[in-house]
Design a protein around this motif. Structure first.
Motif, short mmCIF file in Angstrom:
data_model
loop_
_atom_site.label_atom_id
_atom_site.label_comp_id
_atom_site.label_asym_id
_atom_site.label_seq_id
_atom_site.Cartn_x
_atom_site.Cartn_y
_atom_site.Cartn_z
N PHE A 1 0.82 -1.21 0.00
CA PHE A 1 0.00 0.00 0.00
C PHE A 1 0.86 1.26 0.00
N ALA B 1 0.99 0.52 5.55
CA ALA B 1 0.01 -0.35 6.21
C ALA B 1 0.65 -1.49 6.99
N PHE C 1 1.48 -3.47 10.46
CA PHE C 1 0.78 -3.60 11.74
C PHE C 1 1.64 -2.92 12.80
N PRO C 2 1.12 -1.84 13.39
CA PRO C 2 1.99 -0.98 14.21
C PRO C 2 2.54 -1.65 15.47
N GLN C 3 1.82 -2.67 15.97
CA GLN C 3 2.25 -3.26 17.23
C GLN C 3 3.19 -4.44 17.04
N MET C 4 3.47 -4.78 15.77
CA MET C 4 4.36 -5.93 15.51
C MET C 4 5.69 -5.47 14.95
N PHE D 1 -8.01 4.65 12.67
CA PHE D 1 -7.16 3.52 12.29
C PHE D 1 -7.26 3.29 10.79
N ASN D 2 -6.09 3.22 10.16
CA ASN D 2 -6.04 3.12 8.72
C ASN D 2 -6.69 1.85 8.17
N SER E 1 -6.26 0.52 5.36
CA SER E 1 -5.39 -0.35 4.57
C SER E 1 -4.64 -1.33 5.44
N ILE E 2 -4.45 -1.03 6.72
CA ILE E 2 -3.80 -2.00 7.61
C ILE E 2 -4.68 -3.24 7.73
N VAL F 1 -5.00 -7.98 14.86
CA VAL F 1 -4.40 -6.76 14.31
C VAL F 1 -5.02 -5.50 14.90
N ALA G 1 -3.53 -3.22 18.09
CA ALA G 1 -3.02 -1.91 17.68
C ALA G 1 -3.71 -0.80 18.45
#
Ligand SMILES: Nc1ncnc2c1ncn2[C@@H]1O[C@H](COP(=O)(O)OP(=O)(O)O)[C@@H](O)[C@H]1O
Ligand SMILES: [Mg+2]
Lengths: 361, 550
Positions: free
Chosen positions: A81, A85, A87-90, B444-445, B447-448, B466, B470
């Motif tokens: 993307f 995109a 995963f912020p926590q990983m 929260f985006n 696309s994630i 996910v 997050a």
């Protein structure tokens, strides 16, 4: 490897048509780019292939199997993307491992594949960082590894470089191209940047207003644009408007005083009428004889300079000068210009469609 | 032919289940209240209407309520505006600490304020006694109108203050500099430039204060004595101090719902109409004042803080005083705690078991609700979104009445059970939780989420592995905030408990009503300590400070 066929594909947003009856074939293993100005429907089309958008009519098939109703998660696609995109926590490694986890791949193999994927995008040393602690370019590398590690049938990328600065963009597009070649995965790439498209693609589909304007290799669409839109969108060009005339059974256009061009052999259509001629800057050269023009300005750019000149018809023409003169031309200087006729493209002035013999569509 | 929308999947089932739950647990009970309000013995009657307007004893409560509410709203605004102004524009020593304490006073159990002012200024209050001993006369009574207004104002100033501080943070310093360059400074600037900018906030905050003050039950019940407000009337006619008249109680409840609903719609209309969107590039830098001005603003800020915290301190001190037959006598000891230890263990145990169960259900339901309304737009999710807001508009006391009406007879009998307490507390807090989680999800985006799905994860797996992780920091601090409001909630559960499900806040109320002031003080202290520990935890959490800012 997967071949994709789109047939009479149609997408509407609340009655507003975004994609109208689109047909497209993407070959196995090729790097295919959707190129067009913002809002032309590239993202919409890509998301239809990914399974994130509904399809109003038509079919999408992978290797001959219609997958319209197959949920996105089951299409075996890798996606990259624009905004990474991740995963912020990983951590980077966990991000890459996610797709393997959903496929119930064992710990040992998973670790090995994550390692290899991160290595291929030169990110092995940062695998334990969280995305927040990575730069944009690094995040996009991780995102690419995450998409590739699952060995997808299809790799989809939506403007993956547009959040990066110019230097990184060039570096990153080489990484993408290399990784794609190594993996041999059929790739659909979306961009609005024609230079980027030319640099990475095997073939390009130029889109405008929800329609495919032309499909071809970068060289084909540059040298033989199907219509005026493509000629103007890909690279730079000058458009001259001239009447085509029947003379002694031949079709000719008069480019300037005394310079007449016989186009009988070049043009497929024999009717006369008004034409637009696309003249690439590199097709123009100052010479001893040719069309009379008057310099408007010259901009020195190092290896060459860029000249704008006015023809007697009033049209402005832009071209590149590589000769090393002692001083730049000044406004009002007289020049004579020679056009390389093999590099011209002719369009019907009315509908803008190419009238060249063997024009591609 | 559609690839995503409109397909029946697990989420549609979740949406249906949530809608069903809402209809059963909230809408149906409230409809019963509505029916009761106009039906006596199975026939349609406007008896409630006639009774209400026949006697000043009844319609007078509406006048009382409105008087109290208007006074509280205006006073709160008049006190909070300068407070926020001083704390933004000028250097105040210990500013950060003062703001935290103001917030803490807002989060403290609401009815403790009333109870505590009785300890100070009541018939046998500390100050009353002191004045009587020293000056030989009795100070004016705290009971009634004055007491209610005092307590509610002190309770609600922090609320509007928090709103104002939030708005101040969005004011760019260049606006102030621009007005200064045009020669508009000081109070003229505050009135001419700043007030219009903050107006939507002021309005929003005031109307919230209005609704809270109007619906408050604990304060007038404890300190109002003869001065009865509408919620007190509902309570007394429902439990039948004089005579049990549930139909009449239901009718008055409907009046309250109509008033609060009208105020909410009015607020929404005003706020929507004049949205000013600002983001500060440079926030305001507080200036250092000198001389008497400096002393004056410090006196104002710390004066308010002293008044706001006084009740809490008084309660803690009182809890250690000796008592005889529930009344305070000379000397200090731990007797209040030791004597009531069995009750204390029971209350604390119930508070934790009921509170934590309610919290767990609340968080799970709020996450599902937020996900369904934000990510799965459809006709059902629109209805759910609207229904979610019902407990936001309906006061807790009335939710309690509705639940007791629906579940004390008929097919499902839940009154007096652990379950009904849990349900009531979860329902009460659901609009706030669902809203705050929905706000997190909006940011929260998408696309994630799509990335996860493209990697082969199911929607449910994406949510659990996910999205929720997050958003965990935000969800967690929201949960702590919910926990604080759950343990201090009184009015919703007032009709639903029995001795085996009595929580700390219900215990305090019961002890005050029984005149066991010492035990009440000890319980209040414990509840206060619990609240403070929770708030302290919240402050430590990442993003916790933000969660407190409304
Ligand atoms: N979710 C949507 N709802 C309504 N219209 C949309 C939506 N997404 C895209 N469009 C419209 O469809 C057209 C194509 O958009 P898009 O595919 O995003 O273009 P591109 O990616 O080429 O910039 C635009 O006119 C855009 O406004
Ligand atoms: Mg796009």
């Amino acid at each position: 490897m997967t071949a994709i066929a789109l047939r009479s594909l149609r997408k509407e947003y609340g009655g507003q048509i975004a994609i109208a009856d689109l047909d497209l074939d993407i070959r196995e293993g090729e790097f295919f780019t959707l190129l067009g100005p913002s809002g032309c429907g590239k993202t919409t089309l890509l998301r239809m292939i990914a399974g994130f958008n509904s399809i109003e009519a038509g079919t999408i098939s992978f290797d001959g199997v219609v997958i319209n109703d197959k949920p996105s998660a089951a299409r075996n696609i890798g996606m990259v993307f624009q905004n990474y995109a991740l995963f912020p926590q990983m951590t980077a490694a966990k991000n890459v491992a996610f797709g393997l986890q959903t496929r119930n791949i064992g710990k040992g193999e998973s670790a090995r594949r994550v390692e290899a994927a991160l290595h291929s995008v030169h990110m092995d040393h940062l695998k334990d960082r969280l995305p927040g602690a990575l730069s944009g370019g690094q995040q996009q590398r991780v995102a690419l590894a995450r998409a590739l590690v699952i060995s997808p049938a299809l790799l989809l990328m939506d403007e993956p470089l547009s959040n990066l600065d110019a230097k990184l963009r060039v570096e990153m597009r080489d990484t993408i191209r290399q990784a794609q070649r190594e993996a041999g995965i059929t790739t659909v790439y979306v961009t609005h940047d024609q230079e980027e498209a030319m640099a990475v693609s095997d073939r390009i589909a130029v889109m405008n207003l929800g329609l495919v304007q032309q499909v071809g290799t970068p060289a084909e669409i540059y040298r033989n644009p199907a219509n005026r839109f493509v000629a103007e969108f890909i690279g730079k060009t000058n458009l001259l408007e001239r009447d085509a005339l029947q003379r002694d059974g031949r079709l000719v256009v008069e480019l300037g005083e005394g310079v007449t061009l016989d186009i009988t052999e070049v043009v497929g259509k024999t009717t006369d009428g008004t034409m637009q001629i696309s003249v690439r800057p590199e097709a123009v050269r100052a010479a001893d004889s040719g069309i009379q023009a008057e310099v408007v300005d010259e901009t020195f750019l190092g290896s060459h300079s860029q000249v704008r000149a006015r023809l007697s018809s009033g049209e402005t023409i832009e071209f590149l000068e590589f000769s090393h003169r002692a001083s730049l031309w000044q406004r009002g200087d007289k020049v004579t210009l020679q056009l390389d006729t093999s590099m011209l493209t002719f369009f019907d002035a009315e509908d803008g469609v190419s009238v060249m013999r063997g024009a591609s569509k | 032919m559609t690839a995503q929308t409109g397909r029946f999947d697990g989420w549609t089932a979740v949406a249906v289940a949530l809608t069903g739950g809402y209809l059963l647990m909230i809408i149906w009970p409230l409809v019963l209240v509505l029916i009761n309000s106009v039906a006596v013995g199975g026939t349609f009657a406007l008896a409630g209407f006639e009774t209400f307007f026949s006697s000043r004893l009844y319609y007078g409560t509406l006048i009382n309520s409105i008087l109290v509410t208007v006074c509280v709203t205006l006073l709160s605004l008049a006190i909070a505006f300068p407070l926020a102004y001083f704390m933004t524009m000028f250097r105040v020593m210990g500013n950060g600490m003062a703001q935290v304490l103001i917030l803490a006073s807002m989060m403290s159990p609401p009815f403790i304020g009333a109870y505590s002012w009785i300890l100070l200024l009541g018939n046998n209050g500390m100050i009353t006694q002191l004045v009587q001993d020293v000056f030989g006369f009795k100070p004016p009574s705290i009971y009634g109108f004055v007491g209610i207004v005092l307590v509610l104002t002190l309770q609600l100033v922090p609320l509007i203050f928090t709103y104002l501080m939030g708005a101040w943070r969005t004011v760019d310093v260049s606006l102030l500099e621009a007005s200064e360059s045009m020669g508009i400074t000081g109070w003229r600037r505050a009135v001419q430039v700043i007030t219009p900018l903050l107006w939507p906030t002021v309005l929003g905050g005031s109307l919230l204060v209005f609704v809270r003050a109007f619906a408050d039950f604990g304060t007038p019940m404890l300190i109002g004595q003869g001065y009865r407000t509408v919620p007190v009337l509902i309570y007394s006619s429902f439990v039948g101090e004089v005579s049990i008249d549930k139909s009449f109680a239901a009718f008055v409840a409907v009046i309250v719902i109509i008033v609060t609903l009208a105020v909410f719609l009015f607020q929404k209309y005003l706020v929507d109409r004049q949205k000013i969107s600002m983001t500060a590039m440079r926030s305001i830098e507080p200036k250092r004042l000198t001389g008497w001005r400096n002393i004056a603003i410090h006196a104002y800020v710390y004066g308010f803080l002293a008044l706001a915290l006084a009740p809490l301190i008084v309660v803690v001190i009182s809890s250690f005083r000796n008592t005889l037959y529930g009344q305070f006598v000379d000397g200090y000891s731990l007797r209040n705690y030791v004597g009531a230890q069995r009750d204390i263990f029971r209350y604390v145990g119930n508070t934790f078991s009921i509170g934590l169960t309610a919290l767990a259900i609340l968080v799970v339901v709020a996450i599902l609700l937020a996900y369904v309304t934000v990510r799965r737009r459809g006709p059902l999710s629109g209805t759910l979104d609207t229904m979610t807001m019902v407990p936001y508009v309906v006061p807790g006391l009335i939710i309690g009445i509705a639940l007791v009406t629906a579940f004390s007879q008929g097919p499902i009998i839940l009154t007096g059970t652990f379950a009904i307490m849990v349900i009531a507390l979860a329902i009460r807090r659901l609009p706030y939780s669902a809203r705050s989680i929905a706000a997190l999800m909006h940011q929260f985006n998408t696309s994630i989420e799509e990335a996860a799905i493209s990697l082969g994860a199911s929607k449910f797996r994406t949510l659990v592995q996910v999205i929720v992780p997050a958003l965990a920091p935000g969800i967690l601090s929201g949960a702590v905030l919910s926990w604080v409001t759950i343990i201090t909630e009184l009015s919703t559960t007032l009709f639903l408990y029995n001795t085996s499900t009595q929580t700390l806040s219900l215990g305090i109320y019961a002890q005050v009503i029984r005149g066991q002031l010492g035990t009440a003080a000890a319980l209040s202290t414990i509840l206060l300590v619990l609240t403070m520990i929770s708030l302290f935890l919240l402050m430590r959490l990442p993003g916790g400070q933000r969660a407190l800012r409304v």
